[in-house]
Structure formats: C-alpha cells, structure tokens
Design a protein around this motif. Sequence first.
Motif, PDB file in Angstrom:
ATOM      1  N   HIS A  51       0.817  -1.407  -0.052  1.00 57.83           N
ATOM      2  CA  HIS A  51       0.108   0.063  -0.104  1.00 57.83           C
ATOM      3  C   HIS A  51       0.889   1.374  -0.104  1.00 57.83           C
ATOM      4  CE1 HIS A  51      -0.160   0.102   4.747  1.00 57.83           C
ATOM      5  NE2 HIS A  51       0.896  -0.384   4.140  1.00 57.83           N
ATOM      6  N   ASP A  89      -3.329  -2.014   8.374  1.00 53.55           N
ATOM      7  CA  ASP A  89      -1.782  -2.047   8.614  1.00 53.55           C
ATOM      8  C   ASP A  89      -1.540  -0.987   9.627  1.00 53.55           C
ATOM      9  OD1 ASP A  89       0.856  -3.139   7.269  1.00 53.55           O
ATOM     10  OD2 ASP A  89       0.880  -1.081   7.889  1.00 53.55           O
ATOM     11  N   VAL A  90      -0.511  -0.756  10.412  1.00 51.95           N
ATOM     12  CA  VAL A  90      -0.268   0.091  11.369  1.00 51.95           C
ATOM     13  C   VAL A  90       0.226   1.499  10.765  1.00 51.95           C
ATOM     14  CG1 VAL A  90       2.214  -0.216  11.918  1.00 51.95           C
ATOM     15  CG2 VAL A  90       0.540   0.501  13.622  1.00 51.95           C
ATOM     16  N   HIS A  91       0.623   1.405   9.300  1.00 49.97           N
ATOM     17  CA  HIS A  91       0.874   2.407   8.507  1.00 49.97           C
ATOM     18  C   HIS A  91      -0.089   2.832   7.783  1.00 49.97           C
ATOM     19  CE1 HIS A  91       4.792  -0.055   9.490  1.00 49.97           C
ATOM     20  NE2 HIS A  91       5.206   1.262   9.804  1.00 49.97           N
ATOM     21  N   ASP A 166       1.127  -5.216  11.891  1.00 49.84           N
ATOM     22  CA  ASP A 166       2.344  -4.781  12.532  1.00 49.84           C
ATOM     23  C   ASP A 166       1.759  -3.885  13.393  1.00 49.84           C
ATOM     24  OD1 ASP A 166       1.163  -3.156  10.535  1.00 49.84           O
ATOM     25  OD2 ASP A 166       3.198  -2.589   9.657  1.00 49.84           O
ATOM     26  N   GLY A 207       2.674  -6.124   6.209  1.00 47.46           N
ATOM     27  CA  GLY A 207       3.212  -5.753   7.437  1.00 47.46           C
ATOM     28  C   GLY A 207       3.281  -6.900   8.777  1.00 47.46           C
ATOM     29  N   TYR A 209       6.275  -7.161  11.923  1.00 45.67           N
ATOM     30  CA  TYR A 209       7.827  -6.976  12.485  1.00 45.67           C
ATOM     31  C   TYR A 209       8.028  -7.226  13.811  1.00 45.67           C
ATOM     32  CZ  TYR A 209       7.047  -4.279   8.274  1.00 45.67           C
ATOM     33  OH  TYR A 209       6.705  -3.761   7.074  1.00 45.67           O
TER      34      TYR A 209
END
Length: 232
Positions: A51, A89-91, A166, A207, A209
């Motif tokens: 993304h 996603d965290v981003h 993530d 993601g 991590y």
Amino acid sequence: MTLNRKKERNIGFPVPKGPIERAKVISGGTYQCAIYALQNDISMNIAGGTHHAFKDKVESFCVFNDMAIASMLLLHHKLANKILFVDLDVHQGNGNANIFKNDPRVFTFSLHAENNYQQRKEKSDLDIGVADKIEDEVYLKILYNTLPVHIESEKPDLIFCQSGVDILETGKLGRLSVSIKACKKSDHFLLEQCFKNNIPIVVTMEGGYSVKISDIIEAHANTYRAVQYIFF
Ligand SMILES: [Zn+2]
C-alpha cells in the motif's frame, strides 16, 4: 523496468530484476484473487498489500501497489463500480490514498498509528490515526463504530483488506500495543461484516515486524482461521 539509486533508497533496499518480477506476480495474484472473490465471496493473497507504492513512486518495501492495480482493472472491465479499501496495517495506506484521491469509485479507509511513519501523510477518504499504545478495547471500538457505517454508505461491490499485523504489541515498528487476541477479533469483525452483507472480500497480508516470527505467523494464521470459521 529499471530503477535509479534514489528510487531504490525510497523502497528501502536495492531492487534487482527478481523482486520486480515478484511484484508483478503478486499484483497479478491480487487481481486473480479479486476475480475469484467476486465469484466465491472470499479470497486471500498470502503476499500483497503493498500500500505504500504510488503510481509513479516506489516506497517502503512496496514496488507496485497490487490492490490499486487490481482495482483499476476491475473498474476498467466493469467488474466492479465501487470498491472499498480497509487498510488495517499500522502504517497509513498512503499509496492507496494518493492513487485514488480524485476517484469516487474507490473509497479509501486507513486505520493506522498517527505517530508512525509517514510524517507527512496522504489524505485518504477516511483516515483514523490512533494514539500510541492504544488499548485493545479502544482500538476495536473504533473499528466496530466505523466499518458498518461506511459499508452501508458506500455499498461496495468488493472490499480489499490490507491485514498487516504490525499493529501487534510485539511489533518493532508499530508503536501500538494491540494483542494477538484483539487482532483476531478485528479480523473476525471485518469478515463477518462482509459475510453478512454479501460483499466479496480480498485479504492481503504485508506488514508484521514482531521480534518473534511465531507471533507474526500466529496473527496471520488467525486471519485464515477466521475465514475458515466464517465462510466455510
Ligand atoms: Zn505496515
């Protein structure tokens, strides 16, 4: 296709021909997933969810934006008229937001960590940036209160979900502290909404991590378990 050093720096690693081919295959896979989901309600790409890729810019491990490419093909071939992106996603899904910023056929919803990368975010149709170390209940409540409203208002023919894990408390890059249990609940909620409303969904991964790889695998596997539980 060739990439100069500046573009490679934006991606985060040098990109020889192999990964470019890989990105093409992943994008093709997400499009095939979409076709399959339109016929069979659900499909999952074990890769995808890239993304951060823009139309003309590669960024942060993302070479091509598989969900955007698949969406454009679906719209072009009139296989869908309205598409909803649910980016968990965290981003922030900055590539998605930028690509579809002037396209009313695609509604981009990104639920991410406000203080996380990128510092300068793009504008999605709906951005919810949550605070660091958010608690499970608060995180889930946001999703519970938001998703049904936008499914109802947008009436999408298809949903693309970026189910990056993530957001986990064990994540090194996340800043959030969502438990594996809450991550599982969020998967269940989204999938149930799709099942209940007969909206085909494509789930992509990306993601994750956490220090312990088993945490990432467990959280991703939970998404598959949720699909099995709800759809089969
Ligand atoms: Zn991410």
